[in-house]
Design an enzyme around this catalytic site. Structure first.
Site, PDB file in Angstrom:
ATOM      1  N   ARG B 233    -136.565 -90.818  26.716  1.00 56.89           N
ATOM      2  CA  ARG B 233    -135.756 -91.996  26.390  1.00 56.89           C
ATOM      3  C   ARG B 233    -134.632 -91.317  25.555  1.00 56.89           C
ATOM      4  NH1 ARG B 233    -137.241 -94.811  29.790  1.00 56.89           N
ATOM      5  NH2 ARG B 233    -138.476 -96.645  29.861  1.00 56.89           N
ATOM      6  N   GLU B 262    -127.387 -97.122  27.700  1.00 57.57           N
ATOM      7  CA  GLU B 262    -127.332 -96.895  29.267  1.00 57.57           C
ATOM      8  C   GLU B 262    -126.954 -98.315  29.666  1.00 57.57           C
ATOM      9  OE1 GLU B 262    -130.826 -95.664  31.050  1.00 57.57           O
ATOM     10  OE2 GLU B 262    -130.880 -93.735  29.364  1.00 57.57           O
ATOM     11  N   HIS B 281    -130.071 -91.503  34.768  1.00 57.26           N
ATOM     12  CA  HIS B 281    -131.322 -91.828  34.607  1.00 57.26           C
ATOM     13  C   HIS B 281    -131.726 -92.035  35.994  1.00 57.26           C
ATOM     14  CE1 HIS B 281    -134.182 -94.627  31.920  1.00 57.26           C
ATOM     15  NE2 HIS B 281    -134.881 -93.870  32.920  1.00 57.26           N
TER      16      HIS B 281
END
Lengths: 322, 322
Positions: B233, B262, B281
């Site tokens: 994360r 994000e 990601h």
């Protein structure tokens, strides 16, 4: 009369020089070290040397009494193509089979970059664009065909296996078995195995026989999802046919570390070919400390053979080319 | 009264649906499938469902009778941070620990790209420049520190080992041993192991405890040759401190697949940080067929537990956050 070894390389550290000197001393030989910018001094010295460890053709040519030339590279196609470089017919050529680890790491990296669509993601990132979602593949469960099952091919096979590849098929001249392969086939059966290749890794030496071994016809035999990686010699691929296949989406992608010509001119169409990852001949090289250490280890091992009068383990068949 | 399972996912194929239906039938349960664009129908149905397999918080909120919510993702920090998403206190949350393989392949790729200086080579290639010669590193012989020793960390450790890493040090909350690690330490000892890290891989869940766990002070403990890879994360890294360290050349490089925020805005300075490889990601995701298959396998295994009245193997402690 002293028995002299001429070493002219740019990567040696003190511990390498000591290692070479100690090995030579056991055979009563003495070592003279030069760096490539001491070219004139090396050229003046080499005519009296019996052994040369280098990568400079002009030194070989000047070595009138050389009995052994150890080239620090793996690919010696240039030497085999030019017999006039050898001033002395008795001079044995050996190459250095120590690039497997670094080339195999390059290959694993390139395979994952292709399977995981990194060329596309890096384009997005270059545009500061944060979007995911592309369908990707994995080394796990893949069927790989390795053209070339020598030290490099074996190191690649070992790593693909560890990462879960389902089937690793080797292809070499005679079809002889090689460690780490599920099956091996002679080059004559290449057409039969190419349709199975989800990943085709090419690590063959540059010889007349391997010239355009991946021909237009053979590229057409690859499945649409296939990725091609070449870490051997650029001439092994019909480059125009590969560009056509990539630009047409006939195969999924390719990674070329070797091309024709090298250096690749700035205006060459290869640079802008679709789904192609180009690297400037860096899969091997002496840029990794591990490879430099093994290079010197390998020379010293071979020097032990030489001193004892045993045959040299990495002697190259100059007519065959490897 | 029928016992209903609501499944609302976008990646299922026919064989997945059959597999889920067959498992449910063994417990006398019936399955209702929706795709995310059938959101209204799913929202209308979910109040009568006992089990939900999805990744849509609004469906969870509407599931008044839910006893079990299986989230198809591994990271469930958003659910843990928002207890109001659970309309029913008895509802058990499970996550899907099936991303190890794909994230480990991403990590190996990113590690090799950093060690082999690919961001720099790709810049050269983008400029049609054919030059090699950069000093590179190898996974062979490396000392790696893995922050997070769960399914993802273990899959990474296994691959680093297979590629010849010399030492693999795990760090987790309690310091409990984990398969594939040479040693494991509790988070309290992180400061003592960071100076050994040539490669630091971060795969920790997003919790209050892991927030900025790689702080400015800890980045300063890393050796200059260290590479950092974060696949957990974004919040686990003090991003400003990492940018400063990279731009100053204080550490060798980093690969971030997760960032804050994000999506990363186009004008964010992270995009242009030196020696930083950004991916949007994509290290996990359901873009790999293997991961999709294991996701459904894992749900069906857990559904077997549920039907038999056994505890759910992947139940999340919502106060702990994983």
């Amino acid at each position: 009369m002293s028995r002299d070894i001429c070493v002219c390389l740019d990567f040696l550290e003190d511990h390498h020089r000591t290692q070479i000197e100690n090995t030579a001393a056991r055979g009563g030989m003495s070592v003279h070290f030069f760096t490539p910018d001491q070219r004139e001094q090396a050229l003046a010295f080499v005519p009296q040397a019996e052994v040369l460890y280098s990568n400079i053709p002009a030194l070989l040519q000047a070595g009138r009494q050389l009995k052994w030339y150890c080239c620090c590279y793996a690919g010696v196609d240039n030497y085999c193509a030019h017999p006039e470089l050898f001033p002395n017919d008795e001079c044995v050529l050996t190459n250095s089979n120590v690039y497997g680890l670094t080339i195999a790491e390059h290959t694993v990296m390139a395979a994952l970059m292709l399977l995981r669509r990194m060329p596309e993601y890096m384009d997005r990132v270059a545009r500061h664009e944060w979007t995911g979602g592309l369908a990707i593949g994995s080394i796990h469960g893949i069927t790989a065909v390795l053209l070339g099952t020598g030290q490099i091919g074996q190191c690649v096979a070992e790593r693909l296996r560890a990462l879960g590849a389902a089937r690793i098929i080797g292809v070499n001249r005679s079809g002889r078995p090689a460690p780490g392969f599920d099956e091996t086939h002679p080059t004559g059966e290449l057409d039969a195995v190419l349709p199975k290749a989800e990943l085709l890794v090419m690590a063959v030496p540059g010889t007349g026989e391997t010239r355009h071994i991946l021909s237009r016809e053979r590229i057409a035999l690859l499945p649409e999802r296939a990725y091609v990686i070449n870490v051997g010699r650029g001439g092994a691929v019909d480059q125009q046919a590969l560009m056509d296949a990539l630009n047409a989406g006939r195969i999924a992608g390719a990674a070329l570390d070797v091309v024709e010509p090298e250096p690749l001119p700035p205006e060459h169409p290869l640079w802008e070919t679709k789904n192609l990852l180009i690297t400037p001949h860096v899969s091997g090289n002496l840029t990794l400390a591990y490879t430099r250490d093994r290079n010197v280890d390998s020379f010293c091992e071979e020097l032990g053979n030489y001193i004892a009068g045993r045959p040299l383990a990495h002697a190259v068949d100059r007519t065959r080319g490897y």
